[in-house]
Design an enzyme around this catalytic site. Structure first.
Site, short mmCIF file in Angstrom:
data_model
loop_
_atom_site.label_atom_id
_atom_site.label_comp_id
_atom_site.label_asym_id
_atom_site.label_seq_id
_atom_site.Cartn_x
_atom_site.Cartn_y
_atom_site.Cartn_z
N SER A 1 0.81 -1.22 0.00
CA SER A 1 0.00 0.00 0.00
C SER A 1 0.84 1.27 0.00
CB SER A 1 -0.91 0.01 1.22
OG SER A 1 -0.11 0.02 2.39
N CYS A 2 2.16 1.14 0.23
CA CYS A 2 2.94 2.37 0.47
C CYS A 2 3.91 2.76 -0.65
CB CYS A 2 3.73 2.25 1.76
SG CYS A 2 2.70 2.29 3.21
N PHE A 3 4.76 1.82 -1.08
CA PHE A 3 5.88 2.23 -1.93
C PHE A 3 5.42 2.95 -3.19
CE2 PHE A 3 9.35 -0.94 -0.32
CZ PHE A 3 9.33 -0.29 0.89
#
Ligand code: UDX
Length: 436
Positions: free
Chosen positions: A262-264
């Site tokens: 969900s972040c990179f």
């Protein structure tokens, strides 16, 4: 009470700090009040159950309870928009609603922005809406800090209990002092290094951290792609050797099918968009993302090299989650690979120990799903290992031989020991052809 909020709340409560989780989703609130985690994260369920039983953690959809607390952590989502920028409407609404309920509060209240937000958000939107709706200014009665989190899915609770560092961004000493005091109480003698800085710098730390880690992964994947061209070379050896240099370090040097989660991708896109709006083009991060995107094509290319045309071939995809021990498929490399396999006319059957329900929601009946690894392999022409689940490591050469139509194996996670598969058509990311 999303991923970050829930893990943060549960860990606070586990250290006897009375905590209330606030969410607009009533069903989620009810579930938390029953001590049941609405998402899968190791240790979270038992921690939540304990905290609810001891009445240290409660949940509600009524934000007015925030006025009876000393501090509020904003942990709402900041999802990507089509141009890569993040949607700040949830954080804006949360700041505004919180300000409204703090208007009548007499004592001091600290507001902490934990959501991942681009530099300037805490001091801009959050401060503006908080001050406007509370009719107060940041200072003696109202505090504001930016305090990014660095939780990894799968180890979020242990990350929250044993962080490498705490970053506190604030413009006034009182806010930073109050938050530092809370963390001193939380961590006691085990308090990690605390970096005190401005809100903008704290916000950028989060992006810099994820951009660095993502770039490290794209870096080793680039070396892996070069290693594949050299007989007898394995990127694992290269990673081990360079990782011993303390300037480089051994972590995040596992070559694979590209990063997901969900972040990179979201954070890199946000950072690129943010920089470009400031008239700076961060070409390094664009390359990090492009290399990551291309890595999926390389996995498919490896299958093509083994099979020739993929049209009408049965391909077993082992693993859908973006990494092991999670049911999360957000931005997973498996989805990029499956989409390409589909375009090339392959018949895909997938198996994952946890992520099938989430994949079904996204891919519907575009592919077939198997109940276990063996039935995915049955009658297939190629197996592609996409997630490093422990149970896939247990697969022996005879399993592939017993079930597959043709024993072509693409190990995109490099989890099998090549010497046991040399008699099959086995290829792995980052492994050059054998010398013989
Ligand atoms: C990440 C950051 O690590 C965390 O600090 C931040 O708060 C949120 O984003 P997470 O997305 O949970 O955490 O996963 P992480 O373990 O960092 O892995 C991200 C992706 O990179 C996964 O797809 C993983 O498989 C991949 N990866 C990681 C590699 O391909 N090679 C590696 O060596 C490490």
């Amino acid at each position: 009470m999303g991923y970050v909020g829930l893990c943060t709340a549960a860990t606070f409560a586990s250290r006897d700090i009375r905590t209330i989780g606030i969410d607009i989703d009533q069903a989620r609130v009810e579930q938390i009040r029953r001590g049941k985690a609405p998402l899968h994260e190791p240790q979270l369920d038992s921690m939540l159950k304990n905290a609810v039983r001891k009445k240290l953690l409660d949940a509600t959809s009524d934000i007015s309870v925030a006025s009876q607390t000393d501090a509020t952590f904003l942990t709402v989502g900041t999802p990507s928009q089509s141009d890569g920028s993040i949607n700040l409407s949830y954080i804006k609404n949360a700041a505004e609603d919180l300000g409204n309920v703090l208007r009548e509060k007499r004592g001091y209240h600290l507001v902490v922005v934990k959501s991942t937000v681009v530099p300037g958000t805490t001091n801009g939107i959050v401060k503006r809406f908080l001050e406007q709706s509370s009719h107060k200014t940041i200072g003696s009665k109202l505090g504001l800090c930016a305090n990014p989190e660095f939780l990894k899915e799968g180890t979020a609770i242990s990350d929250a209990l044993h962080p490498d560092r705490i970053v506190i961004g604030s413009n006034d000493k009182k806010s930073a002092g109050e938050l530092a005091k809370l963390y001193r109480r939380f961590y006691g003698a085990k308090l990690p290094p605390v970096i005190l800085t401005s809100p903008e710098a704290a916000e950028l730390v989060k992006y810099a951290s994820n951009a660095f880690l993502a770039t490290k992964v794209s870096f080793i994947n680039t070396i892996a792609n070069i290693a594949e061209q050299i007989p007898g070379v394995d990127v694992g050896t290269i990673a081990e050797a360079i990782g011993l240099d303390p300037r480089i370090g051994p972590l995040f040097l596992k070559a694979g099918p590209g990063y997901g989660g969900s972040c990179f991708h979201k954070d890199l896109q946000a950072l690129i968009n943010y920089s470009q709006n400031k008239n700076y083009d961060p070409i390094l991060f664009r390359a990090t993302e492009e290399a990551n995107e291309q890595q999926a094509s390389r996995v498919v290319g490896m299958a093509e090299k083994l099979l020739g045309s993929l049209s009408s071939k049965r391909v077993a995809v082992l693993g859908l989650a973006f990494k092991k021990d999670t049911d999360d498929i957000r931005e997973a490399a498996s989805i990029r690979v499956i989409n390409q396999l589909n375009k090339k006319g392959a018949r895909v059957i997938a198996y994952d120990p946890m992520a099938i329900p989430n994949t079904k929601k996204q891919l519907l009946d575009m592919i077939d799903y198997a109940e276990n690894a063996h039935s995915a392999l049955k009658g297939s022409d190629c197996a592609i290992i996409m997630t490093e689940w422990d149970q896939f490591r247990q697969l022996a050469a005879k399993d592939f031989q017993a079930y597959m139509n043709n024993t072509n194996i693409v190990d995109a996670r490099r989890i099998l020991d090549p010497k046991h598969y040399a008699h099959l058509n086995y290829v792995a990311i980052g492994m050059g052809p054998s010398k013989a």
